[in-house]
Design an enzyme around this catalytic site. Structure first.
Site, PDB file in Angstrom:
ATOM      1  N   ASP A 238       0.828  -1.208   0.000  1.00 53.58           N
ATOM      2  CA  ASP A 238       0.000   0.000   0.000  1.00 53.58           C
ATOM      3  C   ASP A 238       0.864   1.260   0.000  1.00 53.58           C
ATOM      4  O   ASP A 238       0.470   2.297  -0.538  1.00 53.58           O
ATOM      5  CB  ASP A 238      -0.930   0.017   1.221  1.00 53.58           C
ATOM      6  CG  ASP A 238      -2.160  -0.856   1.021  1.00 53.58           C
ATOM      7  OD1 ASP A 238      -2.429  -1.250  -0.124  1.00 53.58           O
ATOM      8  OD2 ASP A 238      -2.844  -1.153   2.022  1.00 53.58           O
ATOM      9  N   GLU A 364       4.039  -5.585  -8.656  1.00 53.46           N
ATOM     10  CA  GLU A 364       3.283  -5.027  -7.521  1.00 53.46           C
ATOM     11  C   GLU A 364       1.787  -4.930  -7.824  1.00 53.46           C
ATOM     12  O   GLU A 364       1.113  -3.980  -7.422  1.00 53.46           O
ATOM     13  CB  GLU A 364       3.859  -3.662  -7.103  1.00 53.46           C
ATOM     14  CG  GLU A 364       5.236  -3.796  -6.455  1.00 53.46           C
ATOM     15  CD  GLU A 364       5.703  -2.531  -5.779  1.00 53.46           C
ATOM     16  OE1 GLU A 364       4.868  -1.826  -5.195  1.00 53.46           O
ATOM     17  OE2 GLU A 364       6.911  -2.262  -5.823  1.00 53.46           O
ATOM     18  N   GLY A 365       1.298  -5.925  -8.519  1.00 53.33           N
ATOM     19  CA  GLY A 365      -0.117  -6.000  -8.852  1.00 53.33           C
ATOM     20  C   GLY A 365      -0.375  -5.566 -10.276  1.00 53.33           C
ATOM     21  O   GLY A 365      -0.284  -4.378 -10.595  1.00 53.33           O
TER      22      GLY A 365
END
Length: 382
Positions: A238, A364-365
């Site tokens: 995040d 990272e996604g």
């Protein structure tokens, strides 16, 4: 954009841009095409005090670890030198979990060497069969007396094998899936830990596939609580997912600048490319999308630093990462189109950026994962 920044952050951007253009730009053509970590580059960043931004003040750092500050540095570095951006980022990605969840002893042992550039860090989450789907992780950690025994393999680990401090995730209770993952600190040189296997990507990058073969680490190397590794990894991502968007903005900004220069100087049919409306429209769209992406990135970073609730931070980070990386892809592609055949020549700035930016929509996604995250937040699915 200045309305979003404090005076200290404005000064940070000015300082980093000057440093990047004067010190990093001459090195970029070489270090950006190397699969090894440049220790000369590490020293430059450390001497400038920029690695200290990844470490809290009480452990030799520059203050609070700030998403806005990290994004500023990552954007400015990416505009000039991808290798510098990678080193800077990995020092944080690898050790931010220690900052958040480490014991006092762990923080004092590991954070200071990161801030002064003495040791490099890495974040070992992904595996050959577990990227976006972390629950498929196969690496295990079994408690045996005063030690955990790790077995398994990781993949896509940036800054390995040069890194010496690894934040490693493994299943301590495989039956619980995502809820049975724990985090550990593993040092290079530990018997049974082999980070030497390198990977070759389309754009040069220092990256490896670590292996664990009955690797015994002290029980004290557990990071946070057992079976709380998923929370640790998500809080880390995040923070740094938003900064991926900052890298995308940096790449896009450089690609736009290269396109603008090319359009003004390339003469076709007795006039510069910039005189053709089709080129003007391309440049207008590029500039607009970059500005929009930049605003999204720094808004998400600001929310993170202000301590907004986790759902808001997660969703904003996913939106910023998704939008900025997709914008970067479009801008870089249009920039290369404006360059024509010249943009395909190996070693030109736009050719190098074209290769480097492609991974942004995956790590990272991936973009698809970001859309799932955003949709679930909108629909309030738990």
């Amino acid at each position: 954009m200045d309305f979003m920044f404090t005076e200290e952050q404005k000064e940070l951007r000015r300082r980093v841009r000057k440093f990047a253009e004067e010190k990093l730009a001459p090195l970029a053509p070489e270090v950006d095409e190397s699969e090894e970590v440049s220790w000369d580059l590490v020293k430059l960043l450390a001497d400038e005090g920029l690695l200290r931004l990844m470490v809290p003040k009480e452990y030799g750092g520059a203050g609070m670890v700030s998403c806005v500050n990290i994004s500023i540095v990552r954007e400015e570095f990416s505009r000039v030198c991808s290798a510098a951006a990678s080193i800077f980022t990995m020092q944080g990605l690898g050790t931010y979990p220690i900052t958040l969840f480490g014991t006092e002893e762990q923080k004092r042992r590991y954070l200071s060497p990161i801030g002064n550039g003495e040791r490099l860090a890495a974040f070992a989450l992904s595996e050959p069969d577990a990227g976006s789907d972390v629950g498929r992780m196969k690496t295990t950690a079994v408690l045996d007396g005063d030690h955990y025994v790790l077995n398994g393999a990781k993949r896509w680990i940036s800054q390995g094998p040069a890194a010496e401090i690894y934040t490693v995730f493994a299943k301590t209770d495989p039956a619980k899936g995502n809820k049975g993952i724990s985090a550990f600190i593993v040092e290079k040189g530990t018997p049974g830990f082999d980070p030497s296997r390198k990977m070759k990507l389309m754009a040069a990058h220092c990256i490896c596939e670590p292996r664990f073969d009955n690797c015994r680490i002290p029980k004290g190397n557990l990071l946070g609580e057992e079976n709380r590794g998923m929370k640790i990894s998500m809080e880390n991502l995040d923070m740094f997912r938003t900064t991926v968007g900052a890298t995308a903005v940096g790449y896009a900004q450089r690609a736009y600048e290269e396109a603008l220069s090319r359009a003004k100087n390339r003469v076709v049919f007795s006039q510069p490319l910039s005189e053709f409306q089709v080129t003007q429209f391309k440049l207008a769209d590029m500039a607009t999308e970059i500005q929009a992406a930049r605003l999204m990135v720094y808004w998400a970073a600001k929310l993170k630093d202000q301590g907004e609730n986790w759902r808001t931070v997660m969703t904003s980070a996913s939106m910023a990462k998704l939008f900025a990386t997709e914008v970067c892809h479009r801008v870089v592609d249009e920039s290369l189109q404006i360059h024509g055949g010249t943009g395909l020549i190996k070693g030109t700035p736009i050719e190098r950026i074209y290769r480097m930016q492609r991974s942004l929509r995956i790590y990272e996604g991936a973009s698809e994962i970001q859309r799932i995250t955003i949709a679930r937040s909108i629909l309030r699915e738990e």
